[in-house]
Design an enzyme around this catalytic site. Structure first.
Site, PDB file in Angstrom:
ATOM      1  N   GLY A 172      -1.561   4.991   5.340  1.00  8.51           N
ATOM      2  CA  GLY A 172      -1.063   4.019   6.210  1.00  8.51           C
ATOM      3  C   GLY A 172      -2.442   3.263   6.689  1.00  8.51           C
ATOM      4  N   HIS A 230       3.591  -4.692  -3.074  1.00 10.75           N
ATOM      5  CA  HIS A 230       3.510  -4.056  -4.368  1.00 10.75           C
ATOM      6  C   HIS A 230       2.043  -4.405  -4.790  1.00 10.75           C
ATOM      7  CE1 HIS A 230       4.763  -1.685  -7.731  1.00 10.75           C
ATOM      8  NE2 HIS A 230       4.187  -2.725  -8.619  1.00 10.75           N
TER       9      HIS A 230
END
Ligand code: GRF
Length: 190
Positions: free
Chosen positions: A12, A104
């Site tokens: 995170g 990505h």
């Protein structure tokens, strides 16, 4: 004021960076962090940041309307996937057309698709002999990593770079650009 929900499954660090970027922002806010892994470090970060969280499982995500209902309850306008690995189900895609953004850690369309995540991406890039890698920010559709590309940034690969070294370069690009690109999308969408 546009409201964001972040989906993250693991560490995170991007979710934290994005939340901090928009804290006190005059026009955009992060209002919810969703996670499919109980105990993921992103949940600890969310608590420290004071952002409400939702932990869900496969059943609630794919076989119920709980997540769209929750997003509606929080009046969420955009979904940001920051290290989230599950395909987004149709009921969520339909509720957020062109409002779901993923990052990505490589230059799509290369090195994407099912199973291409985390270190596997960086290992594949190094094995390919490519001279560069980078990040791709793109809209999300029903296929892994195939939605239209919004933004890419590049970093050079040096001889002898390990996957860990490449991951560090890619993370630096993510922290540098992801929140700003989200800001641009949301601002220009209005
Ligand atoms: C990032 O490299 C992101 O591109 C990928 O997963 C990683 C998440 O890292 N989709 P973190 O959880 O934000 O630290």
């Amino acid at each position: 004021m546009p409201r964001l929900a972040l989906f993250a499954s693991g560490n995170g660090s991007n979710a934290q960076r994005i939340t901090e970027y928009f804290a006190g922002h005059p026009a955009i806010s992060v209002n919810l962090i969703l996670c499919n892994k109980p105990g993921a470090y992103v949940l600890h970060r969310a608590k420290t940041l004071g952002i409400p969280t939702c932990v869900f499982d496969r059943h609630s995500f794919y076989e119920t309307g709980e997540i769209p209902d929750l997003l509606k309850k929080y009046r969420i306008d955009y979904l940001v996937l920051a290290g989230f690995l599950w395909l987004i189900p149709h009921n969520v895609l339909d509720a957020y057309p062109a409002k779901i953004i993923n990052i990505h850690p490589a230059l799509l369309p290369k090195f994407g698709g099912k199973g291409m995540y985390g270190m596997k991406v960086h290992e594949a890039v190094i094995a390919s002999g490519d001279a560069e890698s980078g990040i791709t920010i793109h809209y999300v559709n029903e296929q892994y990593d195939e939605g239209s590309i919004i933004f890419q940034a590049r970093c050079p690969l040096a001889a002898g770079d390990t996957p860990e070294m490449l991951a560090e370069k890619v993370h630096a690009l993510e922290y540098r650009y992801f929140a700003e690109v989200i800001e641009g999308i949301v601002t220009n969408d209005k």
